[in-house]
Design a protein around this motif. Structure first.
Motif, PDB file in Angstrom:
ATOM      1  N   GLN A   1      48.500  37.754  39.920  1.00  0.00           N
ATOM      2  CA  GLN A   1      47.554  36.666  40.106  1.00  0.00           C
ATOM      3  C   GLN A   1      47.537  36.337  41.587  1.00  0.00           C
ATOM      4  O   GLN A   1      48.601  36.277  42.218  1.00  0.00           O
TER       5      GLN A   1
ATOM      6  N   VAL B   1      34.118  36.637  45.440  1.00  0.00           N
ATOM      7  CA  VAL B   1      35.088  37.429  46.189  1.00  0.00           C
ATOM      8  C   VAL B   1      34.438  38.016  47.452  1.00  0.00           C
ATOM      9  O   VAL B   1      35.074  38.145  48.506  1.00  0.00           O
TER      10      VAL B   1
ATOM     11  N   HIS C   1      42.215  36.286  39.811  1.00  0.00           N
ATOM     12  CA  HIS C   1      42.134  35.004  40.509  1.00  0.00           C
ATOM     13  C   HIS C   1      42.741  33.835  39.722  1.00  0.00           C
ATOM     14  O   HIS C   1      43.165  32.862  40.317  1.00  0.00           O
ATOM     15  N   SER C   2      42.774  33.950  38.403  1.00  0.00           N
ATOM     16  CA  SER C   2      43.290  32.829  37.601  1.00  0.00           C
ATOM     17  C   SER C   2      44.348  33.322  36.623  1.00  0.00           C
ATOM     18  O   SER C   2      44.416  34.512  36.311  1.00  0.00           O
TER      19      SER C   2
ATOM     20  N   PRO D   1      39.569  43.544  42.678  1.00  0.00           N
ATOM     21  CA  PRO D   1      39.317  42.297  41.944  1.00  0.00           C
ATOM     22  C   PRO D   1      38.776  42.676  40.560  1.00  0.00           C
ATOM     23  O   PRO D   1      38.594  43.862  40.269  1.00  0.00           O
TER      24      PRO D   1
ATOM     25  N   ASP E   1      44.985  36.018  45.534  1.00  0.00           N
ATOM     26  CA  ASP E   1      43.762  36.060  46.334  1.00  0.00           C
ATOM     27  C   ASP E   1      43.695  37.452  46.958  1.00  0.00           C
ATOM     28  O   ASP E   1      44.598  37.843  47.707  1.00  0.00           O
TER      29      ASP E   1
END
Ligand code: ADP
Length: 186
Positions: free
Chosen positions: A19, A44, A170-171, A130, A21
């Motif tokens: 998880q 993104v 991302h989450s 991503p 960035d």
């Protein structure tokens, strides 16, 4: 509860789920979920251009000179990483979800495969992805995660030369969905 799987080994390569960035990753390259215009955008894409600085966009503009209609969905191109930790950015375009009956699964698989083929050709040994298409493009993440992981695993089984593929979710929710998909596939 079962322990979640966050890493598997495919031959000499590792596939890792984290998880975080993607703009912070120190892999050789990171992949951008771009749009065919290659001029930046939200999600993104916006984060990568903001942190990477203007050199990325300048190279995208040069690429667009030979692609007047934009980068086709499923294709991939490479630029500098500018000020990012990653040396390079691979820009690919995932499909926009419109129900699943217009070739979305194959186009999403192509975005992953073409990004990996380009990375291999360029000699990039570690790549962060991503979750392509699952933001603004609306691809249901439960379906997209299986295609993402399945395409990457299949590519690594067939090709040598990449050491690490990192999926940067991302989450916490997105990470859980990818963990479940990896459990099914592993
Ligand atoms: P798309 O248009 O392909 O759907 P988006 O950027 O809208 O692309 O979303 C793709 C995924 O990237 C979404 O799951 C979104 O939450 C995630 N995302 C957005 N910003 C970042 C970031 N900085 N690092 C990693 N993932 C991100």
């Amino acid at each position: 509860m079962d322990k979640e799987i966050t890493q598997i080994q495919i031959g000499t390569a590792r596939v890792i789920l984290v998880q975080g960035d993607i703009t912070e990753q120190g892999t050789h390259a990171i992949v951008n979920a771009a749009n065919s215009g290659l001029m930046g955008g939200g999600g993104v894409d916006g984060a990568i251009h903001r942190k990477g600085g203007p050199d990325i966009l300048n190279e995208c503009k040069i690429i667009r000179e030979s692609l007047p209609d934009g980068l086709p969905t499923g294709d991939a191109v490479v630029t500098t990483g500018g000020r990012l930790r990653a040396e390079h950015v691979i820009h690919t375009v995932g499909p926009i979800w419109s129900g699943g009956g217009t070739g979305e699964p194959e186009l999403l698989a192509r975005a992953y495969r073409n990004s990996l083929a380009l990375a291999l050709k360029m000699g990039f040994r570690s790549i962060s992805f991503p979750s392509i298409s699952t933001g603004a493009y609306g691809y249901p993440i439960e379906k997209a995660s299986r295609i993402a992981l399945g395409s990457v695993i299949e590519f690594l089984e067939k090709n040598k030369g990449i050491d690490e593929i990192r999926f940067v979710l991302h989450s916490t929710h997105d990470l859980r969905v990818y963990e479940d998909a990896l459990k099914e596939l592993a």
